[in-house]
Design an enzyme around this catalytic site. Structure first.
Site, short mmCIF file in Angstrom:
data_model
loop_
_atom_site.label_atom_id
_atom_site.label_comp_id
_atom_site.label_asym_id
_atom_site.label_seq_id
_atom_site.Cartn_x
_atom_site.Cartn_y
_atom_site.Cartn_z
N ARG A 98 2.93 3.80 3.44
CA ARG A 98 2.45 3.00 2.31
C ARG A 98 1.79 1.75 2.86
O ARG A 98 2.43 0.92 3.51
CB ARG A 98 3.59 2.60 1.38
CG ARG A 98 4.43 3.77 0.90
CD ARG A 98 5.24 3.41 -0.32
NE ARG A 98 4.40 3.48 -1.49
CZ ARG A 98 4.10 4.61 -2.14
NH1 ARG A 98 4.57 5.76 -1.72
NH2 ARG A 98 3.32 4.59 -3.20
N LYS A 122 -2.00 8.16 0.46
CA LYS A 122 -2.27 9.26 -0.48
C LYS A 122 -2.81 10.45 0.32
O LYS A 122 -2.10 10.96 1.17
CB LYS A 122 -3.18 8.75 -1.59
CG LYS A 122 -2.48 7.60 -2.38
CD LYS A 122 -3.28 7.02 -3.51
CE LYS A 122 -2.54 5.86 -4.15
NZ LYS A 122 -3.32 5.20 -5.21
N GLU A 157 1.35 -13.55 12.00
CA GLU A 157 0.26 -14.06 11.17
C GLU A 157 -0.98 -14.27 12.02
O GLU A 157 -0.90 -14.77 13.15
CB GLU A 157 0.67 -15.38 10.51
CG GLU A 157 1.62 -15.17 9.35
CD GLU A 157 2.01 -16.47 8.67
OE1 GLU A 157 1.60 -17.55 9.14
OE2 GLU A 157 2.73 -16.40 7.66
N TYR A 215 6.94 -11.39 13.71
CA TYR A 215 6.00 -12.12 12.86
C TYR A 215 4.69 -12.26 13.58
O TYR A 215 4.65 -12.66 14.74
CB TYR A 215 6.54 -13.51 12.51
CG TYR A 215 6.73 -13.64 11.02
CD1 TYR A 215 5.62 -13.72 10.18
CD2 TYR A 215 7.98 -13.63 10.44
CE1 TYR A 215 5.77 -13.78 8.81
CE2 TYR A 215 8.14 -13.68 9.07
CZ TYR A 215 7.02 -13.76 8.26
OH TYR A 215 7.17 -13.80 6.91
N THR A 245 -5.95 2.87 0.04
CA THR A 245 -4.55 2.95 0.46
C THR A 245 -4.50 3.89 1.66
O THR A 245 -5.46 4.62 1.94
CB THR A 245 -3.65 3.53 -0.65
OG1 THR A 245 -4.14 4.82 -1.00
CG2 THR A 245 -3.64 2.63 -1.88
N ASP A 290 -13.39 2.05 -4.12
CA ASP A 290 -11.93 2.15 -3.97
C ASP A 290 -11.60 3.63 -3.83
O ASP A 290 -11.52 4.36 -4.82
CB ASP A 290 -11.24 1.53 -5.18
CG ASP A 290 -9.72 1.55 -5.04
OD1 ASP A 290 -9.21 2.22 -4.12
OD2 ASP A 290 -9.05 0.91 -5.87
C1 LIG Z 1 -3.18 3.97 -5.79
C2 LIG Z 1 -4.40 3.16 -6.09
C3 LIG Z 1 -4.41 1.77 -5.91
C4 LIG Z 1 -3.18 0.95 -5.69
O1 LIG Z 1 -2.43 1.20 -4.63
P1 LIG Z 1 -0.92 0.65 -4.56
O2 LIG Z 1 -0.61 0.90 -3.15
O3 LIG Z 1 -0.14 1.45 -5.54
O4 LIG Z 1 -0.94 -0.80 -4.90
C5 LIG Z 1 -5.60 1.11 -6.08
N1 LIG Z 1 -6.72 1.76 -6.44
C6 LIG Z 1 -6.73 3.10 -6.64
C7 LIG Z 1 -8.01 3.76 -7.02
C8 LIG Z 1 -5.57 3.83 -6.48
O5 LIG Z 1 -5.59 5.14 -6.72
#
Ligand SMILES: *Cc1c(COP(=O)(O)O)cnc(C)c1O
Length: 422
Positions: free
Chosen positions: A237, A231, A58, A56, A228, A202
């Site tokens: 993840r 991807k 935090e 942990y 994220t 994003d």
């Molecule tokens: C995949 C994605 C997210 C969310 O990610 P998670 O890990 O699935 O919560 C947010 N914004 C965009 C543009 C994404 O492609």
């Protein structure tokens, strides 16, 4: 296969072990075209499954609420330094559990419930967390949405500007989940400046392309970069928020204690490894190959008579518009799955059908590129997709089974990172 890879799991919980082994086979044998997915390296996989899990912590490195952080602090500090170096940012927070909570932290940092926020509409290619109605971000905030032009399939920057000046949103999100084209961050920055809005890029889908120099970086144009890590960046993840020094405190406070408790240290370790891998020349080559493969696949699909949203792609992603075909997206996606080609059905802009049964199929090249497929294989991939959609229209299960055999055969020659040979 799994017996040697996960011996403890196999002896403790053979039922669960059998599911994992089956997934290993599935990921090895299929052609995975979901653009938000990838294969992590064996090193990322190992880092993500360590005893860091047991701790942990935090707080942030050097400022924790629990003792015994000697090693954890070094892990997180390393991840932060690597993120800052790779993306050229002042500040990085590597603790968000995933992309959606990362975006929620941005709201918490800069907006109050009821404030107006602006993002791309989900059916146009935006993400749920950009203020779409069914998301908490669309019910706790007042979401206003922009889209793409019907004639070009490209973001309508004039409409974005008109909407931003009319609504003066607290936050503007750019980026999305089904955008096949380059995002003009400078144009968004100009609009956000005029509207007095905080601009968030994003880049969840394209972070790996940005790291590898295959997509322009938003860093000099926006207030916050949200991404994220799992991807195109090819990490575990998780997620990161990056910003200039002036927003560092607001972002950190929003993630912890604002939204989350203890960080997932095993994931932080996996992120650190992925960032190290993404800083290598081989990753730059990977990112450019992802784009080259997507362009070659788009060209081959067009030759096979498919319509593509925006007419093609600049990045890793292709949105096939099946409106003119006999087969809608979900039926095509399920037929492709039976043929060993894993995609997702998706809305297309101005979709005449419903979101749960839309007109599009969304595909991408991050995973196949991680396995070493190159542009010369893309005509074959397009041919498989065309034959599968044809077979779906005719209900020809034999044709789908024949394609599946061909797919399995090719994929056997391209072992996936992190997976045993099938
Ligand atoms: C995949 C994605 C997210 C969310 O990610 P998670 O890990 O699935 O919560 C947010 N914004 C965009 C543009 C994404 O492609």
């Amino acid at each position: 296969m799994s017996a040697s890879r996960h011996p403890a799991l196999l002896s403790t919980d053979p039922e669960l072990a059998s599911f994992v082994a089956a997934e290993e086979v599935l990921q090895a044998q299929t052609l995975r075209l979901i653009p938000s997915e990838n294969y992590v390296s064996a090193a990322v996989l190992e880092a993500s499954g360590t005893v860091l899990q047991n701790k942990y912590s935090e707080g942030y490195p050097g400022r924790r609420y629990y003792e015994g952080q000697q090693n954890i602090d070094r892990v997180e500090a390393l991840a932060i330094e690597r993120a800052k170096g790779l993306f050229g940012v002042d500040h990085a927070n590597v603790q968000p559990y995933s992309g959606s909570p990362a975006n929620l932290a941005v709201y918490l940092a800069f907006a109050k419930p009821g404030d107006t926020v602006m993002g791309m509409a989900l059916p146009m290619g935006g993400h749920l967390t950009h203020g779409w109605g069914v998301s908490a971000t669309g019910s706790w905030f007042r979401g206003v949405q922009y889209g793409v032009r019907a004639d070009t399939g490209l973001i309508d920057y004039d409409a974005v500007r008109d909407l931003a000046l009319a609504e003066r949103p607290k936050l503007i999100f750019c980026g999305g989940t089904a955008l096949p084209r380059t995002i003009d961050f400078a144009a968004f920055a100009e609009i956000a400046r005029e509207a007095g809005s905080i601009l968030v890029a994003d880049v969840a889908h394209i972070a790996g392309l940005i790291a590898g120099g295959a997509h322009p970086s938003p860093v000099d144009h926006v207030d916050v970069v949200s991404t994220t890590t799992h991807k195109t960046l090819r990490g575990p993840r998780g997620a990161m928020l990056m910003c200039r020094e002036e927003h560092a405190r607001a972002i950190d406070k929003a993630v912890f204690p604002g939204l989350q408790g203890g960080p997932h240290n095993q994931t932080t370790a996996g992120i650190a490894v992925a960032l190290h891998e993404a800083a290598q020349p081989s990753f730059t080559a990977y990112a450019h190959q992802v784009v080259a493969n997507a362009k070659a696949l788009a060209a081959a699909l067009l030759q096979n008579g498919f319509d593509l949203v925006s007419g093609g792609t600049d990045n890793h992603l292709i949105l096939i518009d099946l409106t003119g075909k006999d087969v809608p997206g979900k039926i095509a996606a399920k037929a492709l799955d039976r043929a060993g080609i894993v995609v997702n059905y998706n809305t297309v802009p101005f979709d005449p059908r419903k979101p749960f049964d839309p007109s599009g199929v969304r595909i991408g090249t991050p995973s196949l590129t991680s396995r070493g497929l190159s542009t010369e294989h893309m005509p074959l991939v397009a041919d498989w997709i065309a034959r599968s959609v044809d077979a779906a229209a005719k209900g020809d299960e034999q044709a789908l089974a024949a394609i599946r055999a061909e797919v399995t055969d090719l994929m056997a020659a391209f072992p996936a990172p992190g997976l045993p040979l099938s």
